[in-house]
Write an enzyme that holds these catalytic residues in place. Structure first.
Site, PDB file in Angstrom:
ATOM      1  CE1 TYR A 204      -2.873  -3.196   1.648  1.00 50.05           C
ATOM      2  CE2 TYR A 204      -4.361  -1.482   0.894  1.00 50.05           C
ATOM      3  CZ  TYR A 204      -4.140  -2.786   1.277  1.00 50.05           C
ATOM      4  OH  TYR A 204      -5.189  -3.671   1.287  1.00 50.05           O
ATOM      5  CE  LYS A 300     -11.291  -5.692   7.253  1.00 52.42           C
ATOM      6  NZ  LYS A 300     -10.395  -6.810   6.939  1.00 52.42           N
ATOM      7  CE1 TYR A 388      -5.591  -4.974   4.327  1.00 51.96           C
ATOM      8  CE2 TYR A 388      -4.639  -7.174   4.483  1.00 51.96           C
ATOM      9  CZ  TYR A 388      -5.042  -6.086   3.720  1.00 51.96           C
ATOM     10  OH  TYR A 388      -4.919  -6.127   2.354  1.00 51.96           O
TER      11      TYR A 388
HETATM   12  C1  PHB Z   1      -6.960  -6.866  -4.753  1.00 56.25           C
HETATM   13  O1  PHB Z   1      -6.070  -7.717  -4.777  1.00 56.25           O
HETATM   14  O2  PHB Z   1      -7.787  -6.771  -5.679  1.00 56.25           O
HETATM   15  C2  PHB Z   1      -7.052  -5.936  -3.592  1.00 56.25           C
HETATM   16  C3  PHB Z   1      -6.147  -6.053  -2.560  1.00 56.25           C
HETATM   17  C4  PHB Z   1      -6.246  -5.195  -1.479  1.00 56.25           C
HETATM   18  C5  PHB Z   1      -7.225  -4.222  -1.451  1.00 56.25           C
HETATM   19  C6  PHB Z   1      -8.127  -4.103  -2.487  1.00 56.25           C
HETATM   20  C7  PHB Z   1      -8.046  -4.968  -3.572  1.00 56.25           C
HETATM   21  O3  PHB Z   1      -7.291  -3.364  -0.397  1.00 56.25           O
END
Ligand code: PHB
Ligand code: APR
Length: 409
Positions: A204, A300, A388
């Protein structure tokens, strides 16, 4: 006119409707599932892919985990990047061994459709003109057309699992529900790319030019997202411009960056937070996106749909096995509590990691301080980690008629 009778009529064959259908099947409760789209459309729709530990455990307990155990990618940590530096948050260490699993939502849907087909219980794809009636009575009715024939399904209950654009929530009289909403001034441009993931775990990123997210679907496919203005037309982004921006935002000072490859799919998704409560009107029970939307930053959406249907199964099971109605009455309260905690987390992740059009210099410095605190305090990392991987379910698997087998690790 085809006339059918069932115990629970389910509108929508997304994760919520299919999971509910299977949970009720295992409890010997009869359902008819009615889906507006085709089977292929539902399976091919690219969506998110993060399963909380509890959702993995639920799929295992349901016996629909062959694909998940074969292809799911278990992640025991994630990275948060700001100021060009990657910081790892050790989810497993901070939560007593819990993790998340990356497995595309469309794969979950495919597995659940296969499981449904094996039960031979009805699932209508391509249903048209779906409508619900008699919600205040003890015999609500589901109507639709299929293959040129009118169908009427007489039910004890209707489950509205038809997502954010469905017909169930709008069938509730105005005034019977309260709506809470926040629309964000940006969206996510998402791509699937034919490129081996260059990190084993999600990244992220908070960057001066906006949020970016590195994820994956398999050892050959990378999934990436970029913050873009709300309503940005996807046509205004060439593949080259997408890669330029991805690399600008994600490359870290130590030289880490995503691998570049052919873009297989691209789209822009708006972002909003939404809750409609109570999640029940008479004999209609809403579950999943029909009752609440979360911005994808906290990953989520699917997990909340799974926890709703577990709570609904407990209530329906108590009704059919013991004639008890108090858990039906409690359904909305039990779900809404968890929904708001996930809303709060998703809002916090979104506000901390995105640039806002009218933010002040103060706001910007506060965000940096938030990220600095998050990545340097064990207490702050623990708070992120426990949310998470997923806060505990409000009801036990046993109360929904399931045995608990934890996922093989
Ligand atoms: C995804 O892999 O599509 C993905 C992963 C984490 C997120 C949102 C989407 O917060
Ligand atoms: N009649 C029948 N089916 C309908 C109707 C209708 N009028 N309207 C919509 N549907 C179907 C949709 O085509 C879709 O297949 O209902 C299904 C709803 O599925 P989802 O939108 O996937 O919602 P849900 O099952 O609650 O799953 C929540 O999925 O959308 C993601 O972000 C969301 O991850 C979350 C999860």
């Amino acid at each position: 006119m085809g006339s059918l009778r069932t115990q629970v009529g389910i509108v929508g064959a997304g994760p919520a409707g299919l999971l509910l259908g299977h949970l009720l099947h295992l409890n010997g409760i009869d359902t008819v599932v009615v889906e507006a789209r085709s089977r292929d459309y539902v399976i091919d729709r690219v969506r998110a892919g993060v399963l909380e530990q509890g959702t993995v455990d639920l799929l295992v307990a349901l016996g629909v985990s062959t694909g998940l155990c074969r292809a799911g990618l278990r992640h025991e940590g994630l990275y948060v990047t700001f100021d060009g530096r990657r910081h790892r948050i050790d989810l497993a260490d901070l939560t007593g061994g819990k993790a998340i699993t990356i497995y595309g939502q469309n794969e979950v849907v495919r597995d659940l459709i296969d499981a449904r087909s094996a039960t031979t219980r009805p699932l209508y794809f391509g249903a048209e003109g779906v409508s619900v009636h008699g919600l205040e009575t003890s015999k609500p009715v589901l109507r639709f057309q299929h293959g040129g024939t009118d169908h009427e399904v007489h039910c004890d209950f209707i489950a509205g699992c038809d997502g954010s654009h469905g017909i169930c929530r709008p069938s509730i009289p105005a005034g019977a529900q309260t709506v809470y909403e926040r629309v964000y001034p940006f969206g996510w441009l998402g791509i699937l790319a034919e490129a081996a993931p260059s990190s084993d775990e999600l990244v992220y990123t908070y960057h001066e030019r906006g949020f970016a997210l590195f994820s994956m679907r398999s050892p050959r496919i990378t999934r990436l997202y970029l913050q873009v203005p709300a309503d940005e037309p996807i046509e205004s982004w060439s593949d080259e411009a997408i890669w330029d921006e991805m690399l600008t935002r994600m490359t870290t000072r130590d030289g880490w960056r995503p691998n570049v490859g052919r873009i297989l799919q691209k789209s822009v998704t708006p972002m909003r937070s939404f809750v409609a409560a109570p999640m029940r009107y008479g004999r209609l029970f809403l579950a999943g996106d029909s009752a609440h939307i979360v911005p994808p930053t906290g990953a989520k959406g699917l997990n909340l749909a799974a926890s709703d249907v577990l709570v609904l199964t407990r209530a329906l099971r108590a009704f059919y096995e013991q004639g008890r109605t108090e858990w039906l009455d409690e359904y909305s309260n039990v779900c809404v509590r968890r929904v708001w905690r996930a809303q709060r987390f998703s809002w916090w992740m979104t506000s901390t990691l995105h640039r806002f059009p009218n933010e002040s210099a103060f706001d910007h410095q506060r965000q940096i301080a938030d990220l600095d605190y998050l990545t340097s305090s064990r207490a702050a990392m623990t708070s992120l980690a426990e949310q998470y991987v997923g806060l505990p379910a409000e009801v036990s698997f046993e109360s929904a008629g399931l045995q608990l087998h934890t996922a093989s690790r």
